[in-house]
Design a protein around this motif. Structure first.
Motif, PDB file in Angstrom:
ATOM      1  N   GLN A 288      15.986 -10.753   3.086  1.00 48.98           N
ATOM      2  CA  GLN A 288      15.055  -9.699   2.681  1.00 48.98           C
ATOM      3  C   GLN A 288      14.253 -10.118   1.462  1.00 48.98           C
ATOM      4  N   GLU A 289      14.905 -10.757   0.499  1.00 46.00           N
ATOM      5  CA  GLU A 289      14.205 -11.178  -0.714  1.00 46.00           C
ATOM      6  C   GLU A 289      13.147 -12.220  -0.386  1.00 46.00           C
ATOM      7  N   ARG A 290      13.464 -13.143   0.521  1.00 51.30           N
ATOM      8  CA  ARG A 290      12.475 -14.158   0.909  1.00 51.30           C
ATOM      9  C   ARG A 290      11.309 -13.517   1.663  1.00 51.30           C
ATOM     10  N   VAL A 291      11.614 -12.564   2.540  1.00 53.45           N
ATOM     11  CA  VAL A 291      10.549 -11.876   3.283  1.00 53.45           C
ATOM     12  C   VAL A 291       9.657 -11.097   2.317  1.00 53.45           C
ATOM     13  N   GLU A 292      10.264 -10.418   1.340  1.00 54.87           N
ATOM     14  CA  GLU A 292       9.486  -9.642   0.374  1.00 54.87           C
ATOM     15  C   GLU A 292       8.566 -10.541  -0.440  1.00 54.87           C
ATOM     16  N   GLN A 293       9.034 -11.744  -0.771  1.00 56.41           N
ATOM     17  CA  GLN A 293       8.189 -12.682  -1.505  1.00 56.41           C
ATOM     18  C   GLN A 293       6.955 -13.048  -0.696  1.00 56.41           C
ATOM     19  N   VAL A 294       7.146 -13.260   0.615  1.00 51.99           N
ATOM     20  CA  VAL A 294       6.014 -13.585   1.481  1.00 51.99           C
ATOM     21  C   VAL A 294       5.061 -12.404   1.574  1.00 51.99           C
ATOM     22  N   VAL A 295       5.603 -11.214   1.789  1.00 54.85           N
ATOM     23  CA  VAL A 295       4.767 -10.022   1.963  1.00 54.85           C
ATOM     24  C   VAL A 295       3.977  -9.727   0.694  1.00 54.85           C
ATOM     25  N   ARG A 296       4.570  -9.975  -0.477  1.00 58.46           N
ATOM     26  CA  ARG A 296       3.867  -9.703  -1.739  1.00 58.46           C
ATOM     27  C   ARG A 296       2.636 -10.588  -1.914  1.00 58.46           C
ATOM     28  N   ARG A 297       2.601 -11.712  -1.217  1.00 58.24           N
ATOM     29  CA  ARG A 297       1.431 -12.600  -1.306  1.00 58.24           C
ATOM     30  C   ARG A 297       0.229 -12.025  -0.553  1.00 58.24           C
ATOM     31  N   VAL A 298       0.483 -11.041   0.284  1.00 63.87           N
ATOM     32  CA  VAL A 298      -0.572 -10.479   1.117  1.00 63.87           C
ATOM     33  C   VAL A 298      -1.121  -9.221   0.457  1.00 63.87           C
ATOM     34  N   GLN A 299      -2.439  -9.178   0.269  1.00 70.10           N
ATOM     35  CA  GLN A 299      -3.123  -8.036  -0.306  1.00 70.10           C
ATOM     36  C   GLN A 299      -3.988  -7.362   0.757  1.00 70.10           C
ATOM     37  N   PRO A 300      -4.398  -6.103   0.540  1.00 68.02           N
ATOM     38  CA  PRO A 300      -5.227  -5.428   1.543  1.00 68.02           C
ATOM     39  C   PRO A 300      -6.498  -6.193   1.913  1.00 68.02           C
ATOM     40  N   ASN A 301      -7.031  -6.976   0.960  1.00 75.86           N
ATOM     41  CA  ASN A 301      -8.264  -7.722   1.241  1.00 75.86           C
ATOM     42  C   ASN A 301      -8.017  -9.167   1.665  1.00 75.86           C
ATOM     43  N   THR A 302      -6.762  -9.509   1.943  1.00 75.52           N
ATOM     44  CA  THR A 302      -6.446 -10.868   2.394  1.00 75.52           C
ATOM     45  C   THR A 302      -7.113 -11.140   3.734  1.00 75.52           C
ATOM     46  N   ARG A 304      -7.708 -12.811   7.403  1.00 80.32           N
ATOM     47  CA  ARG A 304      -6.749 -13.128   8.461  1.00 80.32           C
ATOM     48  C   ARG A 304      -6.429 -14.618   8.503  1.00 80.32           C
ATOM     49  N   SER A 305      -7.399 -15.451   8.229  1.00 76.69           N
ATOM     50  CA  SER A 305      -7.142 -16.898   8.204  1.00 76.69           C
ATOM     51  C   SER A 305      -6.176 -17.257   7.084  1.00 76.69           C
ATOM     52  N   ASP A 306      -6.284 -16.580   5.935  1.00 77.16           N
ATOM     53  CA  ASP A 306      -5.343 -16.822   4.839  1.00 77.16           C
ATOM     54  C   ASP A 306      -3.952 -16.322   5.195  1.00 77.16           C
ATOM     55  N   LEU A 307      -3.875 -15.217   5.944  1.00 77.36           N
ATOM     56  CA  LEU A 307      -2.575 -14.694   6.364  1.00 77.36           C
ATOM     57  C   LEU A 307      -1.864 -15.695   7.276  1.00 77.36           C
ATOM     58  N   VAL A 308      -2.618 -16.352   8.158  1.00 81.77           N
ATOM     59  CA  VAL A 308      -2.026 -17.385   9.016  1.00 81.77           C
ATOM     60  C   VAL A 308      -1.400 -18.477   8.165  1.00 81.77           C
ATOM     61  N   GLU A 309      -2.108 -18.915   7.128  1.00 78.88           N
ATOM     62  CA  GLU A 309      -1.598 -19.986   6.269  1.00 78.88           C
ATOM     63  C   GLU A 309      -0.363 -19.523   5.487  1.00 78.88           C
ATOM     64  N   ILE A 310      -0.360 -18.269   5.046  1.00 77.59           N
ATOM     65  CA  ILE A 310       0.806 -17.745   4.321  1.00 77.59           C
ATOM     66  C   ILE A 310       2.051 -17.781   5.206  1.00 77.59           C
ATOM     67  N   LEU A 311       1.889 -17.366   6.450  1.00 80.63           N
ATOM     68  CA  LEU A 311       3.037 -17.362   7.365  1.00 80.63           C
ATOM     69  C   LEU A 311       3.474 -18.781   7.711  1.00 80.63           C
ATOM     70  N   LEU A 312       2.527 -19.701   7.855  1.00 84.44           N
ATOM     71  CA  LEU A 312       2.885 -21.100   8.129  1.00 84.44           C
ATOM     72  C   LEU A 312       3.627 -21.711   6.940  1.00 84.44           C
ATOM     73  N   ASP A 313       3.196 -21.388   5.727  1.00 87.37           N
ATOM     74  CA  ASP A 313       3.895 -21.891   4.540  1.00 87.37           C
ATOM     75  C   ASP A 313       5.340 -21.402   4.519  1.00 87.37           C
ATOM     76  N   ALA A 314       5.553 -20.131   4.858  1.00 87.64           N
ATOM     77  CA  ALA A 314       6.919 -19.594   4.893  1.00 87.64           C
ATOM     78  C   ALA A 314       7.745 -20.298   5.959  1.00 87.64           C
ATOM     79  N   TRP A 315       7.119 -20.623   7.088  1.00 90.03           N
ATOM     80  CA  TRP A 315       7.814 -21.276   8.197  1.00 90.03           C
ATOM     81  C   TRP A 315       8.267 -22.685   7.817  1.00 90.03           C
ATOM     82  N   ASN A 316       7.555 -23.330   6.914  1.00 94.44           N
ATOM     83  CA  ASN A 316       7.870 -24.706   6.556  1.00 94.44           C
ATOM     84  C   ASN A 316       9.137 -24.836   5.728  1.00 94.44           C
ATOM     85  N   GLU A 317       9.617 -23.739   5.155  1.00 92.70           N
ATOM     86  CA  GLU A 317      10.831 -23.792   4.346  1.00 92.70           C
ATOM     87  C   GLU A 317      12.072 -23.766   5.223  1.00 92.70           C
ATOM     88  N   ALA A 318      13.229 -24.079   4.636  1.00 91.89           N
ATOM     89  CA  ALA A 318      14.488 -24.075   5.382  1.00 91.89           C
ATOM     90  C   ALA A 318      14.762 -22.676   5.910  1.00 91.89           C
TER      91      ALA A 318
END
Length: 518
Positions: A288-302, A304-318
């Motif tokens: 939950q803490e890791r998911v919350e860290q990812v979600v906090r990076r997303v703002q209402p004006n983010t 969609r292309s940046d959101l894809v990169e945010i999720l890919l960055d999270a996927w790259n971790e263990a």
């Protein structure tokens, strides 16, 4: 459900199918619904002709009543609550053909078939009625007959009558030899376990689920006593896994929808205690803490292309796949058509095989979520229409509303508001008056279930101007706190993500006024 009841503001109620009306109300042949708030009363001649309250397509098909599309519809039985003596009607199934009506499968497996629950006090239990189930995919015909109250001869007569009724309804080519010897069950749990086997669920898995449910009940009683919880916990450690926490979440949602705040508080306290005291809990907390860290990076004006990169960055971790998919599910309002376009563009530019695989999985997840949401919207729309139909036809609308209290939400209010506006536009003042009375009753019931803070937010949103809002805030100064301001801020973000910019702006203004009064 957000708890904010503003029909027509942040959604467009579906008009598919329309609402059947009691005698005396006509139906207009239109193809479009007009979603909006209830309009103010307009002066109109009393002799104005009655107008429709719901739409229907050209050459409409007759709307079926609940159960009419079932091969073997249930019959109604009148029962009296043993706890509070309230009489009420319940549907009783005697035959379920899962080949003809597979939609009954989840209710059957979930223990919702032939169950009685008092609409007043909530007491209830199984009806103990005979039930035959046909599952043609696995060539299964089984029948449950309660073991008490009848002898073997009567039991065989019941089974024979049910079998003949089934065979008469089936076409000749669908009749099979296994139907001549239905499997008999005297124990309901064994009967349901057999049906679960067809879903790949073993009796051992079901018994574990039952043990987990019993463990939740036992531990919830100790949630406020840390010492007693510590003593009792070792007895249940073998049952506490991720499925156990998922069960806790479902039970909290059910209790919340029923307005049972005490149960919600006890289950929340239990969950918090187990997050700290069990291995599965610590794993879930870390996730939950890791998911919350990812979600906090997303703002209402983010973008969609940046959101894809945010999720890919999270996927790259263990262990990132679970983090990325959980974060994506938390960001569902942003997983729209533009997001799918962004994934497609990123796929076209990607060369790395691993990145492409992850993008493909992410696209499949988003498409599956969208399909689920669409199916849920369609199911909810049909359910809301049936509820409004039942309330319109009821001799006592308030009693009918309370019977369906768990379904009174934004969708119901939106559909009701749209029908009010249509009636007023067509000068059907009698119909509009009746619908408006139902609207007022539904709003009162919804507000009964709200906390004082949420009730105040609704009143503030429905205030005519800023001056009225200030008056409401001053009159309810005791409810104002930092937690109240934070709750308004969260609602503001929710509505902004749901493209409810107008409501979000009003919430922002309310938040500013409330913050100045602290």
């Amino acid at each position: 459900m957000s708890g904010i009841l503003l029909p027509g503001k942040d959604k467009k109620p579906s008009a598919s199918g329309g609402i059947e009306l009691p005698k005396g109300f006509a139906r207009r042949r239109e193809t479009s619904e007009i979603p909006a708030e209830p309009a103010p009363e307009e002066a109109a001649p009393e002799a104005a002709p009655e107008a429709p309250l719901a739409t229907a397509p050209a050459q409409p098909e007759r709307r079926r009543r609940p159960g009419e599309n079932l091969l073997f519809p249930p019959t109604g039985a009148q029962v009296q609550c043993p706890n509070c003596s309230t009489p009420y009607a319940v549907p009783v199934f005697t035959i379920i053909d899962l080949g003809a009506n597979p939609e009954l499968g989840p209710a059957l497996l979930g223990g919702q078939v032939n169950m009685a629950m008092c609409p007043k006090c909530g007491a209830g239990g199984p009806l103990g009625a005979p039930l035959m189930v046909h599952e043609p995919t696995h060539e299964f015909l089984g029948v449950f007959v309660p073991p008490t109250g009848i002898d073997d001869t009567q039991r065989q007569r019941i089974i024979g009558d049910l079998t003949q009724t089934l065979m008469r309804k089936l076409p000749t080519e669908a009749r099979r030899g296994y139907m001549l010897q239905p499997k008999e069950y005297l124990d309901w749990n064994r009967f349901v376990e057999k049906l679960w086997e067809f879903q790949g669920v073993t009796p051992e898995m079901l018994r574990r689920q039952r043990d987990q449910a019993n463990a939740v009940q036992s531990l919830a009683r100790l949630a406020d006593d840390a010492g007693a919880l510590e003593i009792a916990l070792p007895r249940y450690l073998g049952l506490i896994d991720r499925q156990f926490f998922a069960l806790l979440e479902r039970l909290m949602m059910m209790a919340g929808s029923q307005g049972d705040r005490n149960s919600v508080a006890a289950l929340q306290a239990l969950r918090q205690g187990l997050l700290e005291r069990t291995e599965a809990g610590r794993e879930i907390k870390a996730l939950q803490e890791r998911v919350e860290q990812v979600v906090r990076r997303v703002q209402p004006n983010t973008r969609r292309s940046d959101l894809v990169e945010i999720l890919l960055d999270a996927w790259n971790e263990a262990g990132g796949e679970q983090v990325a998919t959980s974060a994506a599910m938390s960001l569902t309002p942003m997983l729209d058509y533009q997001f799918l376009v962004a994934i497609t563009e990123r796929l076209e530019a990607a060369v790395d095989v691993t990145v492409r695989e992850r993008l493909e999985k992410l696209r499949e997840l988003v498409m599956a979520l969208q399909e689920q949401q669409q199916a849920m919207r369609q199911e909810n729309a049909a359910q809301v229409q049936q509820v409004l139909q039942a309330v319109l036809e009821a001799a006592d609308p308030e009693a009918a509303l309370r019977e369906h209290a768990d379904l009174i939400d934004e969708n119901f209010m939106g559909l009701l508001a749209a029908n009010i506006q249509r009636a007023e536009q067509n000068k059907a003042m009698a119909a509009a008056g009746r619908l408006r009375k139902i609207y007022e009753l539904a709003m009162e019931m919804a507000q009964e279930q709200m906390s004082p803070e949420l009730r105040l937010i609704n009143e503030l949103l429905n205030a005519p101007d800023a001056k009225a809002q200030r008056t409401l805030l001053e009159d309810n100064r005791a409810l104002l706190s930092r937690e109240f301001v934070e709750a308004v801020k969260q609602l503001e973000g929710d509505f902004r993500q749901r493209q409810g910019a107008e409501i979000a702006d009003r919430l922002k203004a309310i938040r500013a006024q409330a913050a100045l009064m602290l």
